[in-house]
Enzyme design. Sequence first.
Site, PDB file in Angstrom:
ATOM      1  N   ASP A 184       0.856  -1.145  -0.183  1.00 48.60           N
ATOM      2  CA  ASP A 184      -0.065   0.116  -0.032  1.00 48.60           C
ATOM      3  C   ASP A 184       0.672   1.363  -0.107  1.00 48.60           C
ATOM      4  O   ASP A 184       0.416   2.365   0.411  1.00 48.60           O
ATOM      5  CB  ASP A 184      -1.106   0.020   1.334  1.00 48.60           C
ATOM      6  CG  ASP A 184      -2.142   1.028   0.936  1.00 48.60           C
ATOM      7  OD1 ASP A 184      -2.513   1.351  -0.045  1.00 48.60           O
ATOM      8  OD2 ASP A 184      -2.617   1.632   1.919  1.00 48.60           O
TER       9      ASP A 184
ATOM     10  N   ASP B 145      -4.531  -3.520  -5.414  1.00 50.32           N
ATOM     11  CA  ASP B 145      -3.968  -2.100  -5.472  1.00 50.32           C
ATOM     12  C   ASP B 145      -2.529  -2.375  -6.018  1.00 50.32           C
ATOM     13  O   ASP B 145      -1.934  -1.094  -6.196  1.00 50.32           O
ATOM     14  CB  ASP B 145      -4.191  -1.350  -3.934  1.00 50.32           C
ATOM     15  CG  ASP B 145      -5.528  -1.290  -3.816  1.00 50.32           C
ATOM     16  OD1 ASP B 145      -6.470  -1.144  -4.611  1.00 50.32           O
ATOM     17  OD2 ASP B 145      -5.939  -0.947  -2.567  1.00 50.32           O
TER      18      ASP B 145
ATOM     19  N   ASP C 275     -11.762   0.605   5.917  1.00 48.79           N
ATOM     20  CA  ASP C 275     -10.802   0.676   4.819  1.00 48.79           C
ATOM     21  C   ASP C 275      -9.408   1.458   5.573  1.00 48.79           C
ATOM     22  O   ASP C 275      -8.487   1.618   4.880  1.00 48.79           O
ATOM     23  CB  ASP C 275     -11.157   1.539   3.834  1.00 48.79           C
ATOM     24  CG  ASP C 275     -12.417   0.949   3.011  1.00 48.79           C
ATOM     25  OD1 ASP C 275     -12.131  -0.202   2.549  1.00 48.79           O
ATOM     26  OD2 ASP C 275     -13.421   1.529   2.487  1.00 48.79           O
TER      27      ASP C 275
END
Length: 335
Positions: A122, A162, A308
């Site tokens: 991330d 992602d 999230d």
Amino acid sequence: MPTSRRTRTIAAITGAVAVVAVVAVVAAIALLRGQAPQPPGRGTKIVASELSKATDAATRAADGSPEQAAARYLSEQPTAVWLTPEADPLDVVGERIAALADEARDQSARTAVVVYGLPERDCGGHSAGGLDGEAYIEWTRAIGDALRTAADTAPIVILEPDSLALAPECGNIDERVAQLSAAVEAIAGDSTWIYVDGGHSNWLPAAEMAALIDRVDGASRGDGGRSIRGFATNVSNFQATDDEVAYAHDVAARLDGLHAIIDTGRNGAGADGEWCNPPGRLVGESGGTIGDDFVDTNLWIKPPGESDGDCNGGPAAGRWFPEAAVELTRNVVAD
């Protein structure tokens, strides 16, 4: 009905049942011998694990409360299980997958996992973490070994959401391609269906996303064959299904032979431009309800009710967010 005719009818039915049973046994034997099962498609059912955070939340919430009703509903929905090195380290992850596969067998469902632990995960965002390079390879090999043991449950793997779509922003495309290609090699199996990150319809243009996926696909091929089935879109996002189907078609058309899976767990109200615990969202279509020549099917991939990140009143990423669970299920859970 005359006795002789009834006897012939019963014999015919018995014979048909026996043929079906034999076909099922033969199919199971073929699968165990390493022949690939059918890919995911319309009607696919994945496991609803009793070890989910929704199940835990339902047991802890006050009896009769909206929080309990929401958590109980979500615990019953087939949803992919996220594997992280923080919760499922090297010495645990194999046992976790074995237990999940047992649940899948009991439910006549498929194992579905999200692998989420690559280095600098991330890019330091809300879900920052992950393993270093060597530890990540070791961890993904353990995952691959366990999934190959669970081949009879035709595992579905969503690999590192992602990771590719963020790579241009993070400036680590080459590194990500190498990491993901190595993970594909470690996890691949004759009965395992792997989908790499495909972003979503409001992120990278289809041509750019396809080029990134193609690099991973090309780097991970063995003997000229593919180790990945395709790519996953809308993971942990809220884009409308129709938009995602159109986007998946656009991306897949640039990737000869690759297919898509779409996350519809939280897109029932579409997107409002926010990605981190946006208010007013709803759960979406149940998994296995769509499918065509480019989109294999839809699944719930990001578990609804899990945060999230530390935003819009939510706890840390991945933790249970009771208020969000209630809001997401307000159209399917009675007051």
